[in-house]
Design an enzyme around this catalytic site. Structure first.
Site, PDB file in Angstrom:
ATOM      1  N   ASP A 290      37.347  41.038  30.734  1.00  0.00           N
ATOM      2  CA  ASP A 290      37.665  39.751  31.360  1.00  0.00           C
ATOM      3  C   ASP A 290      39.097  39.349  31.038  1.00  0.00           C
ATOM      4  O   ASP A 290      39.916  40.193  30.663  1.00  0.00           O
ATOM      5  CB  ASP A 290      36.659  38.690  30.875  1.00  0.00           C
ATOM      6  CG  ASP A 290      36.266  37.719  31.971  1.00  0.00           C
ATOM      7  OD1 ASP A 290      37.097  36.880  32.335  1.00  0.00           O
ATOM      8  OD2 ASP A 290      35.126  37.805  32.460  1.00  0.00           O
ATOM      9  N   HIS A 325      37.601  31.939  31.520  1.00  0.00           N
ATOM     10  CA  HIS A 325      36.529  32.654  32.212  1.00  0.00           C
ATOM     11  C   HIS A 325      35.740  33.545  31.253  1.00  0.00           C
ATOM     12  O   HIS A 325      34.503  33.513  31.213  1.00  0.00           O
ATOM     13  CB  HIS A 325      37.130  33.486  33.344  1.00  0.00           C
ATOM     14  CG  HIS A 325      36.142  34.074  34.292  1.00  0.00           C
ATOM     15  ND1 HIS A 325      35.688  35.365  34.178  1.00  0.00           N
ATOM     16  CD2 HIS A 325      35.530  33.556  35.384  1.00  0.00           C
ATOM     17  CE1 HIS A 325      34.842  35.620  35.163  1.00  0.00           C
ATOM     18  NE2 HIS A 325      34.731  34.543  35.916  1.00  0.00           N
ATOM     19  N   SER A 508      29.845  35.624  38.506  1.00  0.00           N
ATOM     20  CA  SER A 508      30.475  35.771  37.186  1.00  0.00           C
ATOM     21  C   SER A 508      29.561  35.256  36.078  1.00  0.00           C
ATOM     22  O   SER A 508      29.634  35.722  34.943  1.00  0.00           O
ATOM     23  CB  SER A 508      31.800  34.998  37.133  1.00  0.00           C
ATOM     24  OG  SER A 508      32.809  35.668  37.833  1.00  0.00           O
TER      25      SER A 508
END
Length: 993
Positions: A290, A325, A508
């Site tokens: 990520d 994220h 996600s």
């Protein structure tokens, strides 16, 4: 700043041109003219003069130029850039929208709305001709879900039989630089073309000439990282069974229609039921591929393992700025559970491996390149990742990335294969690359009503009408993907200003939920192959649409309980913590069985239904309380079966806890007023209602008489020969500081070895361990140990319990006698700088990292003494340190004394770890004062170049004998300081006794 790689330049050709001709006659014969054409001003490679293309897995793939962007790399004449761009104003849009890309040091320039493919290619050709201002100019290529840009790099896999000399000869012939190898891929390298040479044409030439098995540009990928933030309903009150405050909002774990009757009851993964069987294992590592993971987050920090930054732009896999994220993903997957903080992760005992492969730009896009992704995936499986979570996707196919994924699936986990999981995507279309690969588990998103998430404005879809989950025959399984509570970057950075985020959404979020379930499966059966894990996930999913497999939900919505049931043998789990890592539990189940705890002391094993027997922990050098546990007819999971582990010591004292009571056969009691010191709660009224025994039912109470008192408690003991430690526990209660003559004293043969005055009651406000080095008496002979006190009345009481004499006694349970830093840690303790990190038993946590707040406390105590108390905090010095924050007074005093000015922009970063470079500055300023300036550095350490951050301070720290570095001529300036290292540094810098 663009990432750097070590560059190997091989302009030489082989000594014998004959060898080159022998090896490459077919190549040279047909391609010299093509190679010579790859010069400054070469046009983009086209098929039939029209279509651009590249190769992936040997297939020729067309490229579609974007009508919105082109990419350029400016030449060194920076001052002329603006004027140069003005020359192309008829084709360029507003330059305020230009997007700098760190990979390849390129810039995306916006195009005007009236452009077509022909005019874009013509404009690129014109820019290439302007070599004074542009060293590169390329179209940007468009896919349905990404923009792909070219740099000066391409990736080549040469045949296995090619030697490095062969490869250097080919590259030298074409004027190409070899930059770096690709991790885990034989004979595969990053190559770089010269300025002005068309990288796409060169990559295609290597492929089409036959000298390369695979050749393709190192594309920069510009991807949308996640759907836009939604709006979640009001937070739900906590549930009783899990104490994480936000657990009640985590409908994906346990859906009781907490967000209204319009949702579907039990449209969840059945996490609580699964946790009755397992909460995971620290031996299972899940890599987060990520944009980085917050390495300091309170809700999973203890679950982190070493990470990797494949971008070359950072360190250890941590994010930059608001790139949250990966932090969101980590919390969903493996946040700690039942720790009274934040959220619950699906596999709370699993470990998290941060792998940074991208960064987020200011426009909300994810920026990465093919080499970075391939290297990140390879590093993860090569360094022990059981599962690779990929909450990203989109763009063109890449041989390098596909090979990395295939290798992970084939070679990870010692050949059993790492489980590779991909998010399906959020564009409400068919799944794209890499999620469409057969070698990965592709996860679509389900909604609150157990349907595929669709772009519809209703409660089932979280009112998030702007995105829908991708679908298609590549989908294997689904998981919840809206209104997902998770972790956010600590503090103001990230998606929200707090430490948690309520609106994580998209596939996600679905992918890490499945990764967490895969972690639970492997925790129960680590021998499973990656393919077997996939089969279990699919075969145990809830077929919510009915009829078996479908393109929306795959085999169904993942069900954690059914998945772990499928790998759980019959019977029940006995689990808990042994109090020390590496302990071995033995028990009988038809035959003798044994299980070893992990590094944190956690253990778990299963016994048949109705099992009866005894479980006994053991580890050399340790004693356990209780010694064992007896079970009868087990018919439910036995969780929380904890033990206390303490270092076993050969105590030379007789009746060390006074349980023989009065008259005592081992201790001699004497009193000026015939008030003997040994007491029970019944006889002595619990020390006048304040103290009492530390262990057992008896303790020694010095004081309590209505007039001046002198009490002695003594025992003759044969000391060991060589070294000796005397340990006891002291508590000063009901003290009157004005009674300065009231004193507790320890003597050996009438020689005083310890005193404590009534005025020190704050240092002994509970039973406090005192550990004395009495090796001066360790001659193998008998000596008289006496504890005595003079008290002036009932206002002072000294309480004593649990006396030990041994050859050596560690102060801290987790710092054994042979621990490398034990002498320094105990000196730090004896100086009052620290009281450890835990009590009952006393622990130091030597391998924990030191935060900036802790550093402020340590150094100020070193400067001013252990009794120093700083002025109250105002809360006005640093914006991230309120007046009531932990350590606020110490932090503000730290700044007031000029040792620090914070970490920038008016903040202190109190929870950030201290690096060794920062530590050098803090220590030397603490010792010499805020105005101290060290001598200039001369380059004493290999990894600390002259002129680098803190180089002067680091070398002065070494010059003063505080450190010699971290080995091999290095200092490791960016490494976090641990508590054992800090003990050494503090003792040396402040000359603590």
């Amino acid at each position: 700043m663009y990432k750097t790689r070590s560059i190997y330049l091989f302009p030489k050709v082989l000594p014998s041109i004959a060898l080159t001709i022998l090896l490459f006659v077919p190549f040279l014969a047909g391609n010299i003219e093509s190679a010579q054409a790859l010069s400054v001003g070469a046009e983009p490679n086209q098929e039939n003069g029209e279509t651009l293309y590249y190769f992936a897995e040997g297939n020729r793939i067309p490229l579609t130029p974007s009508l919105h962007w082109i990419s350029v790399k400016f030449s060194d004449n920076l001052s002329a850039q603006t004027a140069a761009l003005e020359n192309f104003s008829p084709m360029l849009g507003s330059l305020d929208q230009a997007r700098p890309i760190l990979f390849g040091d390129i810039t995306l320039l916006p195009l005007k709305a009236n452009m077509n493919e022909q005019s874009v290619l013509a404009g690129v050709k014109s820019m290439r001709a302007d070599t004074a201002n542009f060293s590169q100019a390329y179209p940007v290529f468009q896919t349905a879900d990404a923009e792909m840009a070219l740099t000066d790099e391409f990736i080549v896999t040469f045949p296995v039989g090619f030697s490095m000399d062969d490869i250097h000869a080919i590259n030298a012939f074409h004027g190409v630089e070899l930059v770096d190898p690709i991790l885990g891929q034989d004979n595969t390298f990053i190559l770089r073309v010269a300025s002005g040479v068309d990288v796409l044409a060169m990559a295609n030439l290597y492929q089409e000439s036959g000298v390369a098995l695979h050749s393709a540009p190192n594309f920069v990928r510009i991807l949308m990282s996640r759907p836009a933030v939604g709006q979640m309903p009001q937070s739900i009150a906590p549930m009783a069974d899990v104490n994480d405050p936000l657990y009640a909002n985590q409908w994906h774990l346990n859906n009781i229609q907490q967000f209204g009757a319009g949702t579907t009851y039990d449209a969840d993964i059945d996490a609580p039921e699964a946790w009755d069987l397992t909460t995971g294992s620290s031996s299972v590592i899940i890599a987060v591929i990520d944009e980085g993971v917050d390495l300091t987050h309170e809700d999973y920090k203890s679950n982190l393992v070493a990470g990797y930054d494949a971008t070359g732009l950072g360190n250890k896999g941590e994010p930059v700025g608001d790139d949250a994220h990966g932090t969101n993903v980590s919390g969903l997957m493996a946040a700690s559970t039942n720790n009274g903080r934040g959220v619950a992760g699906v596999c709370p005992q699993c470990r998290i491996m941060p792998i940074r492969v991208a960064y987020g730009d200011k426009y909300g896009y994810w920026v990465t390149d093919d080499v970075t992704i391939a290297n990140g995936i390879a590093w993860a499986y090569q360094n022990g990742a059981s599962i690779l979570n990929n909450s990203w996707g989109g763009g063109l196919e890449s041989t390098a990335i596909t090979t990395a994924i295939t290798n992970a699936k084939s070679f990870g986990r010692n050949g059993k294969g790492s489980v590779v999981i991909f998010a399906a995507g959020n564009n409400n279309m068919t799944v794209t690359y890499p999620a469409k690969l057969e070698s990965v588990i592709t996860v679509s998103a389900s909604n609150l009503c157990d349907q595929r998430k669709q772009p519809v404005n209703d409660v089932c879809n979280g009112n998030e009408y702007w995105w829908g989950s991708n679908y298609g025959s590549s989908v294997d399984i689904s998981a919840p993907g809206v209104w997902l509570y998770s972790t956010d970057i600590i503090g103001a950075a990230g998606y929200d200003t707090g430490n948690y985020f309520a609106e994580m959404n998209g596939t996600s979020g679905s992918a890490p939920i499945v990764s967490g379930v895969a972690g639970l499966i492997l925790s129960l059966n680590p021998t499973l192959t990656a393919a077997e894990v996939q089969d279990i996930l699919q075969n145990t999913a809830d077929d919510v649409n009915g009829g078996g497999y479908d393109v929306d939900m795959g085999y169904g919505r993942v069900n954690a309980y059914q998945a772990v049931q499928a790998v759980t043998p019959s019977g029940f789990t006995i689990s808990g913590n042994a109090g020390v890592g590496g302990a071995v539990f033995t028990y009988m189940d038809e035959t003798s069985k044994a299980v070893t705890t992990d590094g944190s002391g956690f253990y778990s094993f299963r016994v048949p239904t109705g099992w009866s027997g005894t479980v006994t922990p053991g580890k050399s050098g340790y004693e356990f309380t209780p010694v064992s546990k007896i079970y009868s007819n087990v018919d439910a999971a036995q969780t929380g079966q904890d033990y206390t582990a303490s270092t076993s010591i050969a105590n030379l004292m007789q009746d060390p806890s006074f349980e023989n009571y009065t008259p005592n056969a081992y201790w001699v009691e004497a009193s000026a007023n015939s008030v003997t010191p040994l007491c029970t709660v019944t006889d002595c009224l619990n020390g006048n209602g304040i103290a009492g025994p530390r262990t057992g039912s008896v303790w020694a109470w010095f004081g309590g008489a209505t007039k001046a008192e002198s009490i002695v408690l003594s025992q003759p003991v044969v000391f060991p020969a060589g070294t000796a430690n005397l340990r006891f526990y002291l508590w000063i209660t009901k003290a009157d500081a004005a009674q300065t003559t009231d004193q507790f004293k320890v003597t050996i043969d009438h020689a005083v070895v310890f005193t404590a005055n009534a005025s020190e009651s704050s240092s002994y406000s509970g039973y406090t361990m005192v550990n004395l080095d009495v090796s001066a008496f360790a001659d193998g002979a008998s000596h008289d140990i006496a504890f005595s006190a003079n008290t002036s009345g009932q206002m002072v009481n000294f309480n004593l319990d649990d006396v030990t004499l041994a050859s050596a006694i560690p102060t801290f349970e987790d710092v054994p006698l042979d621990y490398w830093a034990r002498p320094y840690i105990e000196r730090l303790y004896n100086s009052g700088i620290t009281r450890g990190c835990g009590s009952n038993p006393l622990t130091y946590c030597p391998l924990d990292t030191v935060t900036r707040t802790q550093m402020a406390i340590f150094i100020l105590r070193g400067i001013h003494g252990n009794n120093y108390v700083p002025p109250n905090a105002s809360g006005a010095v640093f914006t991230d340190v309120t007046a009531d924050a932990f350590g606020a007074a110490w932090i503000e005093q730290f700044a007031l004394e000029g040792i620090t000015s914070g970490c920038g922009s008016g903040i202190f970063c109190p929870n950030d770890n201290v690096t060794r470079a920062q530590m050098a500055i803090f220590l030397l300023k603490g010792k010499h004062g805020s105005s101290y300036v060290p001598p200039a550095a001369s380059g004493d350490f290999v990894d600390v170049p002259v002129g680098s951050f803190a180089a002067d301070w680091i070398e002065q720290l070494a010059a003063e004998g505080i450190t010699s570095g971290c080995g091999g001529g290095n200092f490791c300036p960016d490494q976090n300081v641990t508590r054992d290292q800090m003990a050494v540094f503090l003792v040396r810098i402040f000359s603590l006794p």
